[in-house]
Design a protein around this motif. Structure first.
Motif, PDB file in Angstrom:
ATOM      1  N   LEU A 288      26.925  52.377  37.541  1.00 18.29           N
ATOM      2  CA  LEU A 288      26.737  51.112  38.235  1.00 18.29           C
ATOM      3  C   LEU A 288      27.830  50.149  37.770  1.00 18.29           C
ATOM      4  O   LEU A 288      27.943  49.874  36.583  1.00 18.29           O
ATOM      5  CB  LEU A 288      25.360  50.561  37.885  1.00 18.29           C
ATOM      6  N   PRO A 289      28.663  49.685  38.717  1.00 21.27           N
ATOM      7  CA  PRO A 289      29.713  48.764  38.292  1.00 21.27           C
ATOM      8  C   PRO A 289      29.110  47.394  38.031  1.00 21.27           C
ATOM      9  O   PRO A 289      28.424  46.845  38.878  1.00 21.27           O
ATOM     10  CB  PRO A 289      30.657  48.721  39.496  1.00 21.27           C
ATOM     11  N   VAL A 290      29.318  46.841  36.836  1.00 16.68           N
ATOM     12  CA  VAL A 290      28.722  45.539  36.542  1.00 16.68           C
ATOM     13  C   VAL A 290      29.759  44.476  36.226  1.00 16.68           C
ATOM     14  O   VAL A 290      29.452  43.299  36.174  1.00 16.68           O
ATOM     15  CB  VAL A 290      27.680  45.610  35.406  1.00 16.68           C
ATOM     16  N   SER A 291      30.988  44.888  35.991  1.00 18.96           N
ATOM     17  CA  SER A 291      32.058  43.918  35.819  1.00 18.96           C
ATOM     18  C   SER A 291      33.259  44.503  36.550  1.00 18.96           C
ATOM     19  O   SER A 291      33.753  45.564  36.208  1.00 18.96           O
ATOM     20  CB  SER A 291      32.370  43.725  34.337  1.00 18.96           C
TER      21      SER A 291
ATOM     22  N   ILE B 123      36.605  42.225  31.862  1.00 14.30           N
ATOM     23  CA  ILE B 123      36.884  43.618  31.493  1.00 14.30           C
ATOM     24  C   ILE B 123      36.073  44.536  32.415  1.00 14.30           C
ATOM     25  O   ILE B 123      34.853  44.430  32.457  1.00 14.30           O
ATOM     26  CB  ILE B 123      36.477  43.900  30.028  1.00 14.30           C
ATOM     27  N   PRO B 124      36.743  45.418  33.162  1.00 14.19           N
ATOM     28  CA  PRO B 124      36.001  46.320  34.053  1.00 14.19           C
ATOM     29  C   PRO B 124      34.966  47.126  33.272  1.00 14.19           C
ATOM     30  O   PRO B 124      35.280  47.647  32.199  1.00 14.19           O
ATOM     31  CB  PRO B 124      37.081  47.236  34.630  1.00 14.19           C
ATOM     32  N   LEU B 125      33.763  47.205  33.794  1.00 15.02           N
ATOM     33  CA  LEU B 125      32.680  47.880  33.068  1.00 15.02           C
ATOM     34  C   LEU B 125      31.767  48.618  34.041  1.00 15.02           C
ATOM     35  O   LEU B 125      31.295  48.055  35.024  1.00 15.02           O
ATOM     36  CB  LEU B 125      31.883  46.838  32.267  1.00 15.02           C
TER      37      LEU B 125
ATOM     38  N   ASN C 237      35.153  48.629  40.657  1.00 15.40           N
ATOM     39  CA  ASN C 237      34.865  48.011  41.945  1.00 15.40           C
ATOM     40  C   ASN C 237      33.934  48.921  42.718  1.00 15.40           C
ATOM     41  O   ASN C 237      33.045  48.474  43.429  1.00 15.40           O
ATOM     42  CB  ASN C 237      36.157  47.803  42.740  1.00 15.40           C
ATOM     43  N   ARG C 238      34.168  50.229  42.546  1.00 19.05           N
ATOM     44  CA  ARG C 238      33.371  51.200  43.286  1.00 19.05           C
ATOM     45  C   ARG C 238      32.303  51.849  42.419  1.00 19.05           C
ATOM     46  O   ARG C 238      31.331  52.382  42.937  1.00 19.05           O
ATOM     47  CB  ARG C 238      34.273  52.282  43.860  1.00 19.05           C
ATOM     48  N   GLY C 239      32.488  51.859  41.091  1.00 21.44           N
ATOM     49  CA  GLY C 239      31.458  52.414  40.213  1.00 21.44           C
ATOM     50  C   GLY C 239      31.623  53.872  39.883  1.00 21.44           C
ATOM     51  O   GLY C 239      30.696  54.652  40.053  1.00 21.44           O
ATOM     52  N   PHE C 240      32.811  54.285  39.441  1.00 20.07           N
ATOM     53  CA  PHE C 240      32.957  55.654  38.973  1.00 20.07           C
ATOM     54  C   PHE C 240      34.126  55.759  38.000  1.00 20.07           C
ATOM     55  O   PHE C 240      34.947  54.848  37.887  1.00 20.07           O
ATOM     56  CB  PHE C 240      33.112  56.644  40.136  1.00 20.07           C
ATOM     57  N   VAL C 241      34.171  56.904  37.327  1.00 27.04           N
ATOM     58  CA  VAL C 241      35.263  57.203  36.415  1.00 27.04           C
ATOM     59  C   VAL C 241      35.840  58.543  36.842  1.00 27.04           C
ATOM     60  O   VAL C 241      35.095  59.477  37.109  1.00 27.04           O
ATOM     61  CB  VAL C 241      34.749  57.336  34.962  1.00 27.04           C
TER      62      VAL C 241
END
Lengths: 839, 99
Positions: free
Chosen positions: A124-127, A315-317, A339-343
Motif C-alpha cells: 500500500l503506497p502511503v507516501s 520519502i516514498p514509502l 505512486n502505484r504501490g509496488f517494488v
C-alpha cells in the motif's frame, strides 16, 4: 538397545510440512525419550523430529515419501504415537491462515512492465513518489557497530546470557498465548514458541558460543544459518517461515542487548532503499537522509509515526509488502514505486526505460502542480480554503512553506520530548519555536503542547505501562502532574510568540474543566514572564484538538473560552466508534468516510461556526485528496496536511466547486455504507471548467515508443501531465479492457484506442505518431503508424463531445483525412486541422 | 439495391461510427442505396423507419452487441456480421449480398 522401529508415509499436506504442522509433530516427538529421525526420500534430507527447524529444513512437500525411524527406551509408544499422529492428526494441521493482503489482491503492474515479464511485490503506497536504490535491510539483526567487535572472553557467561534470553522470550510467547485472540493467532504463537524452544536452535547457539562468539553474534549466525536454509525451500510457506526465525532472533537480540540495540540503524553509503518489518520514528530519523531514497515496510499500518514522518519528509514509502525482507536481498538494485504501490527489481532494461520516462512525466506533472501551489487555494466558484502543513521539525517547516503552505496547522512538539534522558530545556524549545515562527514570516503557526502517553517513550515522565494507552493517561491529562514541564513549554511558546503569528493548541481535551485548567496554566506562564519582564504576545490565540467525542457536546461552553479548534480525525474516529484503528479486525469500523462519522463532523463544524469560531482539520483525513470534496462540503476553515501533498491539494481545490461539494457531502451523509461514499466520490462531477478536447500537449509526434503498451502509457502520461487524469492506472486499464475485446487497429496503419471512464477529468483526444510502426494486432495484420486515442468521461447522456468523437471515428474511414493526419508537421498544425475538420 | 444497416458496439464510441462510414462509402461506390442506423454512445441515430425497413431488400447488422428493436426487422432478410468483419472486409459482405 533394541532394534529400531520404522514406518513410511506420504505427505498429504498441500503446503508441505511447514512450521505449524512441524511444531505439532515436534511436540509429539518431544513427549518421548526415544530418538526419532525423519528421512525425506525425495532429497535424502535427514531431520530430528524433535526439532521444528530440522523438520522444516527437510523441505517435505506435498507427495514426498518420508521414512521415520524411532529408537530408544520408549520406542514402541513413540512409534505408535507418531504413526497415529502423522496418519490422523497431521493432515488437519494445515488450516489456512486467515486475513492477509486485502489491498494487494487484484493489483497489476503497468502494462509496459507486464509485457516485459517483470514481476512486482505489491503493498500500500502511503507516501508518494518513486525512487531507485540498493536494498538495505534494517531488521535490528544488524548489531550496532560497537557491539560487533566486542570479544567474548567467557563462553560460559555468554551461554548463560543466551539461556536467559531464550527463557524470557519463550516465557513472553507463552504469556501471549494465554491471551491469544483467535485460533490463528494462537497457532502462529505456537509455531514461534516451537522455534524459540527448538533443540536445533539451542544446539546451534551453543556451538557458536563454543567457537568464541558472543551471545549476540551467536544469535546472528544461527539466525542467518536457519534463514538461509529455509529460503532455499521450494514452498512459499516455508520461505515465509524465515521471517519467523528472524522475529525470534530479533527478540533474543533485544533481550541480550536491551536498550543498546534500540538505537541501531543502518549506515547508508549510497542511494538506498530501506526494507524493514517496521520502523520506529527515531530509527527513521537516524538514517542518513542524503542516501535514504525510499522505504519498504512489511507491516501494513498506515498511521504509525514512521509513516507520518516519511510522508512529511517526502520519502516514498510502501507498507504491507509481505516478506519484503526475504524477497529482496541486500545490495539488490530495486525501484520503489510509491505512486502505484509496488517494488520491482531494477535489473531489466524495460524497467529502466519505463522509469526514465517516469522521471520526465513526474517532473512535468510537478510543474503543472507547482503552478497552483503559490497563492491561496480557491475553488472554481470562489471559496477559499486555507491549506496548512503538519510539521514536527524546522526542516519540515521549511519544506512546508517551499511547497506553498498557507500556515503550519499543526506543529507537533512531542518529538522534542521523546527518547531522551531529560526533557528539552525552555531555551532549547524557545530556539525551535522561534525558528519556526521566523520561517513562517507572519503566517500562522499552531503549536500543540506535548501529547505523550504510555505508548511513547519519555522515561523522565515515569508513565507506567498501560493496558490501553490510547484510552489512558496522556495529552492534557498528564499536565497537572507534570506542571513544570508544561510551564516551561508554555513560556518557550510565549517568548517565541513575538516573532510571528503563533497560536497554542492543547491535545486530548475531553472536558471544559481541562480547558479552564489549561488556560490557568497559560496565565501562570504569562505572569512569570511578566515578573521577569520578558515580552510576549498577550492575546495569543488558544485552541484545542477535537479528538475526544465528549467535547462535541459542550461547544457552547468551549466557544466562550477559546479561539479555535482543530479536528484530529485519527483519534476522533477510533474513539467515536470504539474501534482500535490498529486492530485489523475492527479498523474498518473507524473509517473516516463512514457516513455516521461524516454526520458527526458536520455537526461539529456547524456548531463551532454558529458560535463564530474557527475550525480546521489536521488528521489523516485531511491528507487524503479523495476526501477533498467532503472537506470543502463541511465548510472547514482550514485543512492541515503533510507538506509534500500541498501543491496537488491546492490544484485540486481550484478545480472543485464549493457549492457542488456541499451536495456531495449531503449525498455521502445519506449513504449506509462507506463503500457507497466511495461511489459518491468517484462519481463526483465537480471538476470545474472543462478543458478543450485536444491541446498541443496531447499531440505526440515523433514518439520513440516501441510497443502498443508503451504507446498507451505515453498518451496516458500526457493526460496526466496536463491534468486530464488523476488515475493513470485506471485510465490505462480501461483502455486495455477495450483492447482485449478486439484490437482497435482499424487497418490502413491506424489505431483508435478508446474508452469510457471516470478516470479522465474531461473528454479528451490524444494523438501519437511513432517513429517506427507499432504492432497493434490490427484487423489487416499491418502495424500502425498513427494512433488516435479517445477518452470519454462517462456522463450518461449524449454529449456534444460524443458528437465530435463520432465525427472523428467516421472521418478515420476517409482516405484524405488519414493522409492529412500523416502529413501534418507540427502539433499546432494538428490541433488546427482537427478543430477545422470536427467543427 | 436498397439496403439498410445497423451498427453497434459495446462502448459505442468509435467502431459503431467507423463501420457506418465504411458501409456507406462502399455501398455508394457499388451503386447501392443505403441507410445506416447507429446505436452508440449517443443512443440511436439515423433511426430506420418502418418504411425504410419495408422498402429494403436486405438488412445488414454489423454489431457486437444485441440490436435494439430487433423485432422491427421480423420478416426481412438479415445478414449479420461482426463489426470487425465490417471494417476488415466490407466488400466481402456486399459480394455475398449480390450473390
Amino acid at each position: 538397545m533394541s532394534t529400531s522401529l520404522s514406518f513410511t508415509f506420504v505427505c498429504s499436506l498441500s503446503n508441505g510440512i511447514h512450521a505449524r504442522p512441524a511444531s505439532h509433530l515436534a511436540e509429539v516427538a518431544n513427549t518421548f525419550a526415544s530418538e526419532c529421525i525423519l528421512t525425506n526420500l525425495r532429497n535424502d534430507a535427514i531431520a530430528k523430529v524433535r526439532s521444528v527447524l530440522a523438520i522444516i529444513s527437510a523441505d517435505v512437500r506435498h507427495g514426498d515419501c518420508c521414512f521415520v525411524q524411532v529408537s530408544g527406551p520408549d520406542e514402541q509408544f513413540a512409534h505408535a504415537a507418531l504413526q497415529r499422529f502423522i496418519g490422523e492428526v497431521l493432515p488437519g494441521c494445515d488450516v489456512p491462515l486467515a486475513g492477509g493482503d486485502g489491498f494487494a489482491r487484484g493489483r497489476t503492474l503497468p502494462r509496459v512492465l507486464q509485457a516485459a515479464g517483470v514481476t512486482g511485490s505489491f503493498g500500500l503506497p502511503v507516501s508518494s513518489g518513486f525512487a531507485r536504490g540498493k536494498v538495505v535491510i534494517v531488521s535490528g539483526m544488524a548489531l550496532p557497530r560497537g557491539l560487533q567487535a566486542k570479544p567474548a572472553p567467557d563462553p560460559e557467561k555468554e551461554l548463560e546470557r543466551l539461556k536467559r534470553a531464550l527463557t524470557t522470550v519463550c516465557g513472553r510467547i507463552r504469556d501471549k498465548l494465554t491471551h491469544a485472540i483467535s485460533p490463528t493467532a494462537a497457532a502462529i504463537l505456537q509455531a514461534d514458541l516451537a522455534i524459540a524452544s527448538d533443540v536445533s536452535l539451542s544446539e546451534k547457539l551453543a556451538e557458536e558460543v563454543s567457537q568464541g562468539q558472543s551471545a549476540g553474534q551467536a544469535v546472528m549466525e544461527a539466525g542467518e544459518f536457519f534463514i538461509s536454509v529455509l529460503r532455499q525451500s521450494a514452498s512459499e510457506y516455508t520461505r515465509e517461515r524465515a521471517s519467523d526465525i528472524q522475529e525470534i532472533c530479533l527478540q533474543l537480540l533485544g533481550e541480550i542487548y536491551g536498550a543498546e540495540l534500540r538505537v541501531s540503524a543502518a549506515d547508508l553509503h549510497e542511494p538506498s532503499v530501506v526494507v524493514a518489518e517496521a520502523l520506529a520514528p527515531q530509527q527513521l530519523l537516524a538514517l542518513d537522509r542524503r542516501y535514504l531514497k525510499a522505504i519498504v515496510l512489511e507491516h501494513s499500518g498506515t498511521t504509525s509515526h514512521a509513516v507520518i514522518l516519511a510522508r512529511s519528509l517526502g520519502i516514498p514509502l510502501v507498507v504491507g509488502v509481505k516478506n519484503a525482507r526475504v524477497l529482496f536481498s541486500p545490495g539488490q538494485e530495486v525501484v520503489v514505486d510509491a505512486n502505484r504501490g509496488f517494488v520491482v527489481s531494477n535489473s531489466a532494461n524495460p524497467v529502466q526505460r519505463f522509469y526514465e520516462h517516469e522521471v520526465t512525466t513526474l517532473e512535468r506533472r510537478r510543474e503543472l502542480v507547482a503552478r497552483h501551489a503559490t497563492g491561496p487555494a480557491i475553488t472554481s466558484d470562489g471559496k477559499t480554503l486555507e491549506v496548512a502543513a503538519n510539521a514536527s521539525s524546522h526542516e519540515e517547516v521549511v519544506q512546508a512553506f517551499a511547497n506553498g503552505a498557507d500556515a503550519i496547522g499543526l506543529f507537533r512538539t512531542e518529538m522534542l520530548f521523546l527518547e531522551r534522558e531529560r526533557p528539552p530545556s525552555e531555551d532549547e524549545q524557545f530556539a525551535i519555536y522561534s525558528e519556526a515562527a521566523r520561517t513562517a514570516a507572519g503566517r500562522p503557526v499552531i503549536i500543540r503542547t506535548f501529547d505523550i502517553g504510555a505508548d511513547k517513550p519519555a522515561p523522565y515522565l515515569g508513565l507506567a505501562q498501560e493496558e490501553n494507552p490510547f484510552l489512558g493517561y496522556r495529552g492534557v491529562r498528564v499536565y497537572a502532574e507534570h506542571k513544570e514541564l508544561l510551564q516551561s513549554q508554555l513560556r518557550a511558546i510565549l517568548r517565541a510568540s513575538l516573532l510571528g503569528c503563533i497560536q497554542i493548541m492543547a491535545p486530548m481535551v475531553s472536558s471544559l474543566e481541562e480547558v479552564l485548567e489549561f488556560k490557568a496554566a497559560l496565565s501562570e506562564a504569562k505572569q512569570s514572564l511578566t515578573i521577569m519582564s520578558v515580552a510576549f504576545q498577550a492575546d495569543i490565540p488558544i485552541g484545542i484538538m477535537v479528538e475526544v467525542p465528549s467535547v462535541a457536546f459542550i461547544f457552547d461552553q468551549l466557544c466562550a473560552e477559546i479561539d479555535f479548534f482543530s479536528i484530529g480525525t485519527n483519534d476522533l474516529s477510533q474513539y467515536f466508534f470504539a474501534a482500535d484503528r490498529g486492530n485489523p479486525k475492527v479498523a474498518g469500523l473507524s473509517k473516516v468516510r463512514q457516513p455516521t462519522f461524516l454526520r458527526f463532523l458536520k455537526q461539529i463544524v456547524d456548531q463551532i461556526h454558529r458560535a463564530g469560531k474557527w475550525v480546521g482539520m489536521c488528521g489523516e483525513m485531511a491528507a487524503d485528496i479523495r476526501y477533498l470534496p467532503l472537506l470543502l462540503g463541511l465548510g472547514l476553515d482550514e485543512i492541515s496536511l503533510p507538506a509534500a501533498q500541498i501543491p496537488e491539494c491546492k490544484r485540486r481545490i481550484s478545480k472543485l466547486l464549493a457549492a457542488e461539494c456541499q451536495n456531495i457531502l449531503n449525498r455521502a451523509i445519506a449513504c449506509v455504507h462507506a463503500v457507497e461514499v466511495d461511489d459518491v466520490l468517484d462519481r463526483q462531477q465537480s471538476l470545474g471548467a472543462a478543458q478543450p478536447l485536444l491541446s498541443e500537449e496531447l499531440v505526440l509526434l515523433e514518439s520513440t515508443s516501441q510497443s502498443k503498451e508503451e504507446v498507451i502509457q505515453e498518451i496516458v502520461d500526457a493526460f496526466y501531465v496536463t491534468g486530464r487524469t488523476e488515475d493513470r492506472h485506471r485510465l490505462e486499464e480501461s483502455l486495455w479492457a477495450r483492447e482485449t475485446v478486439y484490437s482497435t487497429g482499424l487497418g490502413y496503419g491506424f489505431a483508435a484506442p478508446h474508452c469510457k471512464t471516470e478516470a479522465v477529468t474531461s473528454d479528451s483526444i490524444g494523438i501519437l505518431r511513432p517513429n517506427r510502426p507499432i504492432d497493434w494486432g490490427s484487423v489487416d495484420g499491418e502495424p500502425v503508424g498513427m494512433i488516435v486515442l479517445i477518452a470519454l468521461r462517462n456522463q450518461g447522456s449524449a454529449s456534444r463531445h460524443m458528437q465530435v468523437f463520432s465525427m472523428l471515428a467516421r472521418k478515420l474511414m476517409n482516405d484524405e483525412f488519414r493522409a492529412h493526419l500523416l502529413a501534418v508537421k507540427t502539433a499546432r498544425e494538428m490541433v488546427t486541422y482537427l478543430a477545422q475538420q470536427l467543427e | 439495391m436498397k439496403i439498410v444497416a445497423v451498427t453497434a458496439c459495446p462502448t459505442g464510441i468509435a467502431h459503431t461510427y467507423m463501420a457506418a462510414a465504411r458501409l456507406e462509402k462502399i455501398a455508394k461506390n457499388l451503386g447501392h442505396e443505403i441507410k445506416v442506423e447507429t446505436q452508440g454512445a449517443m443512443g440511436v441515430e439515423n433511426k430506420l423507419t418502418e418504411n425504410d425497413i419495408r422498402r429494403a431488400q436486405i438488412v445488414i447488422f454489423a454489431v457486437d452487441i444485441e440490436v435494439e428493436g430487433r423485432e422491427r426487422f421480423n420478416g426481412v432478410k438479415v445478414i449479420q456480421v461482426s463489426l470487425q468483419e465490417a471494417l476488415k472486409n466490407p466488400e466481402g459482405i456486399f459480394a455475398k449480398i449480390q450473390r
